[in-house]
Design a protein around this motif. Sequence first.
Motif, PDB file in Angstrom:
ATOM      1  N   ARG A  89       0.855  -1.185   0.000  1.00 23.52           N
ATOM      2  CA  ARG A  89       0.000   0.000   0.000  1.00 23.52           C
ATOM      3  C   ARG A  89       0.895   1.241   0.000  1.00 23.52           C
ATOM      4  NH1 ARG A  89      -2.405  -3.878   3.255  1.00 23.52           N
ATOM      5  NH2 ARG A  89      -4.685  -4.135   3.087  1.00 23.52           N
ATOM      6  N   ALA A  90       0.739   2.084  -0.992  1.00 24.52           N
ATOM      7  CA  ALA A  90       1.524   3.328  -1.090  1.00 24.52           C
ATOM      8  C   ALA A  90       0.544   4.492  -1.200  1.00 24.52           C
ATOM      9  CB  ALA A  90       2.462   3.271  -2.297  1.00 24.52           C
ATOM     10  N   TYR A  91      -0.037   4.856  -0.063  1.00 19.48           N
ATOM     11  CA  TYR A  91      -1.090   5.864  -0.052  1.00 19.48           C
ATOM     12  C   TYR A  91      -0.517   7.262   0.178  1.00 19.48           C
ATOM     13  CZ  TYR A  91      -4.350   1.918   0.580  1.00 19.48           C
ATOM     14  OH  TYR A  91      -5.065   0.769   0.431  1.00 19.48           O
ATOM     15  N   ASP A  92      -1.094   8.221  -0.532  1.00 18.16           N
ATOM     16  CA  ASP A  92      -0.773   9.631  -0.324  1.00 18.16           C
ATOM     17  C   ASP A  92      -1.606  10.118   0.863  1.00 18.16           C
ATOM     18  OD1 ASP A  92      -0.472  12.375  -0.374  1.00 18.16           O
ATOM     19  OD2 ASP A  92      -0.646  12.549  -2.547  1.00 18.16           O
ATOM     20  N   GLU A  99      -2.254   9.078  -5.444  1.00 15.34           N
ATOM     21  CA  GLU A  99      -1.516  10.347  -5.571  1.00 15.34           C
ATOM     22  C   GLU A  99      -2.541  11.469  -5.695  1.00 15.34           C
ATOM     23  OE1 GLU A  99       1.869  12.507  -8.388  1.00 15.34           O
ATOM     24  OE2 GLU A  99       1.205  10.463  -8.808  1.00 15.34           O
ATOM     25  N   TYR A 100      -2.509  12.368  -4.733  1.00 18.75           N
ATOM     26  CA  TYR A 100      -3.518  13.432  -4.677  1.00 18.75           C
ATOM     27  C   TYR A 100      -2.925  14.760  -5.136  1.00 18.75           C
ATOM     28  CZ  TYR A 100      -6.773  16.862  -2.712  1.00 18.75           C
ATOM     29  OH  TYR A 100      -7.636  17.915  -2.548  1.00 18.75           O
ATOM     30  N   SER A 101      -3.683  15.469  -5.970  1.00 19.70           N
ATOM     31  CA  SER A 101      -3.307  16.811  -6.408  1.00 19.70           C
ATOM     32  C   SER A 101      -4.373  17.786  -5.949  1.00 19.70           C
ATOM     33  CB  SER A 101      -3.166  16.868  -7.939  1.00 19.70           C
ATOM     34  OG  SER A 101      -3.027  18.203  -8.367  1.00 19.70           O
ATOM     35  N   ALA A 102      -4.026  18.607  -4.965  1.00 18.77           N
ATOM     36  CA  ALA A 102      -4.993  19.581  -4.462  1.00 18.77           C
ATOM     37  C   ALA A 102      -5.318  20.617  -5.522  1.00 18.77           C
ATOM     38  CB  ALA A 102      -4.432  20.250  -3.204  1.00 18.77           C
ATOM     39  N   VAL A 107      -7.524  12.708  -7.516  1.00 20.43           N
ATOM     40  CA  VAL A 107      -6.674  11.655  -6.992  1.00 20.43           C
ATOM     41  C   VAL A 107      -6.523  10.595  -8.074  1.00 20.43           C
ATOM     42  CG1 VAL A 107      -8.571  10.328  -5.968  1.00 20.43           C
ATOM     43  CG2 VAL A 107      -6.253  10.049  -5.084  1.00 20.43           C
ATOM     44  N   VAL A 108      -5.326  10.067  -8.200  1.00 22.00           N
ATOM     45  CA  VAL A 108      -5.055   8.979  -9.139  1.00 22.00           C
ATOM     46  C   VAL A 108      -4.790   7.713  -8.335  1.00 22.00           C
ATOM     47  CG1 VAL A 108      -3.573   8.117 -10.985  1.00 22.00           C
ATOM     48  CG2 VAL A 108      -4.089  10.559 -10.844  1.00 22.00           C
ATOM     49  N   VAL A 109      -5.608   6.687  -8.547  1.00 20.73           N
ATOM     50  CA  VAL A 109      -5.425   5.392  -7.902  1.00 20.73           C
ATOM     51  C   VAL A 109      -4.763   4.465  -8.906  1.00 20.73           C
ATOM     52  CG1 VAL A 109      -6.557   3.444  -6.772  1.00 20.73           C
ATOM     53  CG2 VAL A 109      -7.489   5.758  -6.503  1.00 20.73           C
ATOM     54  N   THR A 110      -3.604   3.920  -8.528  1.00 20.30           N
ATOM     55  CA  THR A 110      -2.844   3.050  -9.424  1.00 20.30           C
ATOM     56  C   THR A 110      -2.770   1.648  -8.830  1.00 20.30           C
ATOM     57  OG1 THR A 110      -1.504   4.920 -10.166  1.00 20.30           O
ATOM     58  CG2 THR A 110      -0.653   2.712 -10.627  1.00 20.30           C
TER      59      THR A 110
END
Length: 495
Positions: free
Chosen positions: A373-376, A415-418, A423-426
């Motif tokens: 799990r590599a969560y932002d 990866e979240y971009s404010a 958010v991009v879920v990979t």
Amino acid sequence: MKQKILVVDDDAAILEVLEMRLGAMGFDVAVTSDPRKALEAVEASRFDLALLDLRMVPTDGMRLMEALHQRQPRLPVVIMTAHGTIQTAVEAVRRGAFDYITKPFVNDELRAKIARTLATRRWARDRERLLTVGQALASSGVMARVLDSVAQATVEATDADRCVVFQLERGALVPMASAGSPPPSWERLEAAASAAMDKGVPLAVSDGADGGTIVASPLVVQHGPAGALVIETSVRLEPGDDDLELLALFSSQAAIAIRNTHDLERLRSGAVAALGRMATQVAHEVKNPLAGLRLYAHHLEQRLARAGDAEAKELAGKIAGTVDDLASVVAQITAFGRPPELHRTATSLHAVLDECLELGRARHPSERVEIVRAYDQSCPQAMLDPRELKKAFLNLVLNALEALDGAGKLTVATEYSAAAGMVVVTIDDTGPGMTEETLARAFDLFFTTKATGTGLGMSIARSVINLHAGELTVSSHENYGTRVQARLPLEPVPK
């Protein structure tokens, strides 16, 4: 912008004559008698052609050519030689030189050789790169694959440090493909892309931070720009007119891929809607008889148990299990045929992903599968439909675990971009990957490579992501695993 020619000869008179003649032809000329300075010049700047004397001390022309090609692999080299060493010059051509020219020079021959070398170099370079992109466009039709090919071909053809393809989505520029080294600043590339889209033509801007150059070309689709193709070069590389023309060609290929994808989506949406209505009607007609079969099988199983016939009871249990499988397929068809309305609530996306991973692990237990799990952690709670998202991501996680077949690595990252509100879920797996044909049909209804699959999982997942105004993409290579990415716009929970 002038084309640059490097001349290396240990005869000062030859250097003086060539500098004068080539300068008169309109070239930017660098001359030296020192092979080491020639190597330093190629490391500091890009040249379009090199003229090398064959017989020099201590390094001859062939050794210098090989050293130059280590630093600039596609640099065309013309060997200069006296009449008595033509055979050696021919050998140099066999070892990588483009051509040779004999001394003393005839002005018309010199001009013709240089013109032919530069024209042939450009034709071969452009043909090779455009052929690569064209093959990707014709063979797969998958936008992500074509844009990857465009980015890679652009870097190779222009010797740029990096290339990024931006696409305009809901008013924001989103990087869809990239090649080369990671950019030190996405903002500068995005600003150049935006400027090129506003003007509608390729443009170059100086990169003040590093002294290089950023060149952007708009992707024009039907009524206006849909994005931009952007390259960034180091301080030693100055894009010329050929590079701008080539960039425009590659951007047109990217625009074709985007337009084809939009056209296909419009056609597919109509066909899918009709097929969904038909599937729902068929599922409705099958659902009630299946319920009766399940009831009869259950009664039969109980009677055989009371009669003590264990073998027949086991057979009745298998019948009931098969009926359950069919009922599950009918439920999926019904769900696909009637897309649900979203019920958005404050949702932790990471909690949804964790639940999907736990369910996936329970269905496919294996100590040889590593789940990462590599969560932002900056990703906020958002107004989403957790039930529908669980349905989508569980399908994707199960696909990945089934591809691993009990051994490998599954990585789920966010990866979240404010700034973009997205958010991009990979989801990455190290499985066997997909063939070109399988990848092209990944979202086709009822297409499956599994012995017991329904061929609806990917379509259902995409429909859920689309309902959230997002996008689902798949990239895969045989023997190198598969990557699925879901881009979801986030509406943060009000505080």
